[in-house]
Write a protein that holds these residues in place. Structure first.
Motif, PDB file in Angstrom:
ATOM      1  N   UNK A   1      -4.444  29.591 -37.700  1.00 30.20           N
ATOM      2  CA  UNK A   1      -5.041  30.424 -36.637  1.00 30.20           C
ATOM      3  C   UNK A   1      -6.398  29.865 -36.188  1.00 30.20           C
ATOM      4  N   UNK A   2      -6.420  28.551 -35.974  1.00 30.43           N
ATOM      5  CA  UNK A   2      -7.648  27.906 -35.505  1.00 30.43           C
ATOM      6  C   UNK A   2      -7.302  27.004 -34.324  1.00 30.43           C
ATOM      7  N   UNK A   3      -8.337  26.612 -33.563  1.00 30.02           N
ATOM      8  CA  UNK A   3      -8.144  25.684 -32.453  1.00 30.02           C
ATOM      9  C   UNK A   3      -7.818  24.309 -33.027  1.00 30.02           C
ATOM     10  N   UNK A   4      -7.022  23.539 -32.321  1.00 24.04           N
ATOM     11  CA  UNK A   4      -6.609  22.238 -32.839  1.00 24.04           C
ATOM     12  C   UNK A   4      -7.790  21.293 -33.016  1.00 24.04           C
ATOM     13  N   UNK A   5      -8.826  21.437 -32.186  1.00 25.61           N
ATOM     14  CA  UNK A   5     -10.026  20.605 -32.360  1.00 25.61           C
ATOM     15  C   UNK A   5     -10.739  20.935 -33.668  1.00 25.61           C
ATOM     16  N   UNK A   6     -10.722  22.226 -34.042  1.00 24.19           N
ATOM     17  CA  UNK A   6     -11.302  22.636 -35.317  1.00 24.19           C
ATOM     18  C   UNK A   6     -10.536  22.009 -36.474  1.00 24.19           C
ATOM     19  N   UNK A   7      -9.209  21.932 -36.322  1.00 22.20           N
ATOM     20  CA  UNK A   7      -8.391  21.303 -37.356  1.00 22.20           C
ATOM     21  C   UNK A   7      -8.768  19.835 -37.495  1.00 22.20           C
ATOM     22  N   UNK A   8      -8.889  19.130 -36.386  1.00 17.13           N
ATOM     23  CA  UNK A   8      -9.245  17.710 -36.448  1.00 17.13           C
ATOM     24  C   UNK A   8     -10.616  17.512 -37.110  1.00 17.13           C
ATOM     25  N   UNK A   9     -11.551  18.425 -36.853  1.00 23.64           N
ATOM     26  CA  UNK A   9     -12.864  18.332 -37.482  1.00 23.64           C
ATOM     27  C   UNK A   9     -12.757  18.502 -38.998  1.00 23.64           C
ATOM     28  N   UNK A  10     -11.915  19.457 -39.416  1.00 25.56           N
ATOM     29  CA  UNK A  10     -11.734  19.673 -40.855  1.00 25.56           C
ATOM     30  C   UNK A  10     -11.061  18.469 -41.517  1.00 25.56           C
ATOM     31  N   UNK A  11     -10.060  17.908 -40.841  1.00 29.15           N
ATOM     32  CA  UNK A  11      -9.371  16.751 -41.397  1.00 29.15           C
ATOM     33  C   UNK A  11     -10.330  15.570 -41.549  1.00 29.15           C
ATOM     34  N   UNK A  12     -11.226  15.425 -40.606  1.00 27.13           N
ATOM     35  CA  UNK A  12     -12.228  14.367 -40.693  1.00 27.13           C
ATOM     36  C   UNK A  12     -13.141  14.600 -41.900  1.00 27.13           C
ATOM     37  N   UNK A  13     -13.545  15.845 -42.128  1.00 29.28           N
ATOM     38  CA  UNK A  13     -14.372  16.184 -43.284  1.00 29.28           C
ATOM     39  C   UNK A  13     -13.638  15.896 -44.598  1.00 29.28           C
ATOM     40  N   UNK A  14     -12.338  16.181 -44.601  1.00 31.50           N
ATOM     41  CA  UNK A  14     -11.529  15.931 -45.800  1.00 31.50           C
ATOM     42  C   UNK A  14     -11.469  14.434 -46.096  1.00 31.50           C
ATOM     43  N   UNK A  15     -11.254  13.616 -45.057  1.00 31.36           N
ATOM     44  CA  UNK A  15     -11.220  12.158 -45.240  1.00 31.36           C
ATOM     45  C   UNK A  15     -12.541  11.662 -45.801  1.00 31.36           C
ATOM     46  N   UNK A  16     -13.636  12.181 -45.294  1.00 29.94           N
ATOM     47  CA  UNK A  16     -14.957  11.741 -45.756  1.00 29.94           C
ATOM     48  C   UNK A  16     -15.226  12.195 -47.187  1.00 29.94           C
ATOM     49  N   UNK A  17     -14.841  13.434 -47.495  1.00 30.86           N
ATOM     50  CA  UNK A  17     -15.086  13.969 -48.834  1.00 30.86           C
ATOM     51  C   UNK A  17     -14.264  13.247 -49.895  1.00 30.86           C
ATOM     52  N   UNK A  18     -13.031  12.873 -49.536  1.00 26.22           N
ATOM     53  CA  UNK A  18     -12.135  12.223 -50.496  1.00 26.22           C
ATOM     54  C   UNK A  18     -12.180  10.698 -50.399  1.00 26.22           C
ATOM     55  N   UNK A  19     -12.922  10.189 -49.417  1.00 28.23           N
ATOM     56  CA  UNK A  19     -13.066   8.745 -49.225  1.00 28.23           C
ATOM     57  C   UNK A  19     -11.704   8.079 -49.053  1.00 28.23           C
ATOM     58  N   UNK A  20     -10.921   8.614 -48.126  1.00 23.55           N
ATOM     59  CA  UNK A  20      -9.595   8.066 -47.839  1.00 23.55           C
ATOM     60  C   UNK A  20      -9.278   8.226 -46.360  1.00 23.55           C
ATOM     61  N   UNK A  21      -8.113   7.708 -45.977  1.00 20.32           N
ATOM     62  CA  UNK A  21      -7.681   7.793 -44.585  1.00 20.32           C
ATOM     63  C   UNK A  21      -6.259   8.329 -44.522  1.00 20.32           C
ATOM     64  N   UNK A  22      -6.015   9.268 -43.623  1.00 16.12           N
ATOM     65  CA  UNK A  22      -4.672   9.799 -43.453  1.00 16.12           C
ATOM     66  C   UNK A  22      -3.733   8.755 -42.825  1.00 16.12           C
ATOM     67  N   UNK A  23      -4.285   7.679 -42.319  1.00 19.70           N
ATOM     68  CA  UNK A  23      -3.479   6.614 -41.735  1.00 19.70           C
ATOM     69  C   UNK A  23      -3.099   5.548 -42.761  1.00 19.70           C
ATOM     70  N   UNK A  24      -3.618   5.687 -43.982  1.00 23.47           N
ATOM     71  CA  UNK A  24      -3.305   4.744 -45.044  1.00 23.47           C
ATOM     72  C   UNK A  24      -2.133   5.275 -45.860  1.00 23.47           C
ATOM     73  N   UNK A  25      -1.081   4.487 -45.964  1.00 17.36           N
ATOM     74  CA  UNK A  25       0.147   4.935 -46.629  1.00 17.36           C
ATOM     75  C   UNK A  25      -0.092   5.303 -48.085  1.00 17.36           C
ATOM     76  N   UNK A  26      -0.837   4.481 -48.805  1.00 20.45           N
ATOM     77  CA  UNK A  26      -1.090   4.745 -50.230  1.00 20.45           C
ATOM     78  C   UNK A  26      -1.944   5.997 -50.416  1.00 20.45           C
ATOM     79  N   UNK A  27      -2.938   6.162 -49.556  1.00 21.64           N
ATOM     80  CA  UNK A  27      -3.777   7.367 -49.624  1.00 21.64           C
ATOM     81  C   UNK A  27      -2.944   8.615 -49.377  1.00 21.64           C
ATOM     82  N   UNK A  28      -2.057   8.558 -48.391  1.00 24.53           N
ATOM     83  CA  UNK A  28      -1.248   9.724 -48.058  1.00 24.53           C
ATOM     84  C   UNK A  28      -0.237  10.049 -49.148  1.00 24.53           C
ATOM     85  N   UNK A  29       0.276   9.018 -49.820  1.00 25.87           N
ATOM     86  CA  UNK A  29       1.204   9.249 -50.925  1.00 25.87           C
ATOM     87  C   UNK A  29       0.503  10.034 -52.029  1.00 25.87           C
ATOM     88  N   UNK A  30      -0.735   9.649 -52.311  1.00 22.30           N
ATOM     89  CA  UNK A  30      -1.506  10.346 -53.346  1.00 22.30           C
ATOM     90  C   UNK A  30      -1.793  11.785 -52.936  1.00 22.30           C
TER      91      UNK A  30
END
Length: 221
Positions: A179-208
């Motif tokens: 129940x959030x705007x899609x831009x808000x979701x993208x902002x959260x996903x960016x924060x998650x990548x930074x916090x976990x030091x990974x990329x959602x575009x990296x196959x190995x990172x996404x497997x983990x």
């Protein structure tokens, strides 16, 4: 042939447990009077070996087993769980079905769930049944703890990650579920990548990440 293992999940008195197991064996024999079977109880478990003339009968037999368990649990008896192994030809494969039934039952025990499950239904989880709970917990903490300390509402990023992966990484579906705007979701996903030091575009990172979220939803629920 295939094996089903029943387990009384909680008891206090061994004499009472013996009477309970005897009653369960009697119910199984009565409800499955027409089936070719061997059934016996030991301690808090009942073992059932069924021989079928055709694989087409498996579905009806499992439905009958499910109804026995549901009726037992509905009547406020001691919580009952059951694991069912795959069916095989030949007595030499009874042990294989027995081991699978035991693993399926262990899965329900880890989940602290009554009811019934077939070995084939536990899917990917079969690879984690022999893992110590503390090892799984340690792995989950390594993945999710950076999100807990992030400057955001409590568990906001963790929930976002779980919903995102459970939506097959569909940003539109995830945003709708949260129940959030899609831009808000993208902002959260960016924060998650930074916090976990990974990329959602990296196959190995996404497997983990996918594995961690799967374990979070099942073993750590």
């Amino acid at each position: 042939m295939f094996v089903t293992l029943f387990k009384i999940r909680s008891y206090q008195d061994l004499q009472v447990l013996e009477a309970i197991i005897h009653r369960l064996v009697s119910i199984i024999k009565q409800q499955m009077a027409r089936a070719e079977k061997i059934v016996y109880g030991f301690h808090n478990k009942v073992t059932l070996l069924i021989s079928l003339s055709s694989a087409d009968h498996i579905s009806s037999i499992t439905k009958l087993l499910d109804s026995i368990i549901k009726e037992w649990n509905r009547k406020d008896g001691p919580p009952l769980s059951a694991g069912i192994g795959n069916s095989y030809y030949g007595v030499e494969n009874i042990r294989k079905s027995y081991d699978e039934a035991g693993k399926a039952l262990s899965y329900l025990t880890e989940q602290n769930r009554p009811g019934m499950i077939r070995y084939g239904e536990i899917g990917l989880n079969r690879f984690f049944l022999n893992q110590k709970p503390e090892e799984i917990e340690r792995f989950l903490n390594e993945i999710f703890s950076p999100l807990w300390s992030h400057k955001a509402k409590k568990n906001e990023l963790e929930k976002t990650l779980l919903v995102y992966t459970n939506s097959n990484r569909s940003a539109i579906q995830a945003a709708e579920k949260l129940h959030i705007h899609i831009n808000t979701l993208y902002q959260r996903l960016k924060k998650i990548e930074e916090a976990l030091n990974l990329s959602f575009n990296n196959t190995e990172d996404m497997l983990k990440i996918e594995l961690a979220c799967h374990l979070k939803r099942t073993f750590n629920a």
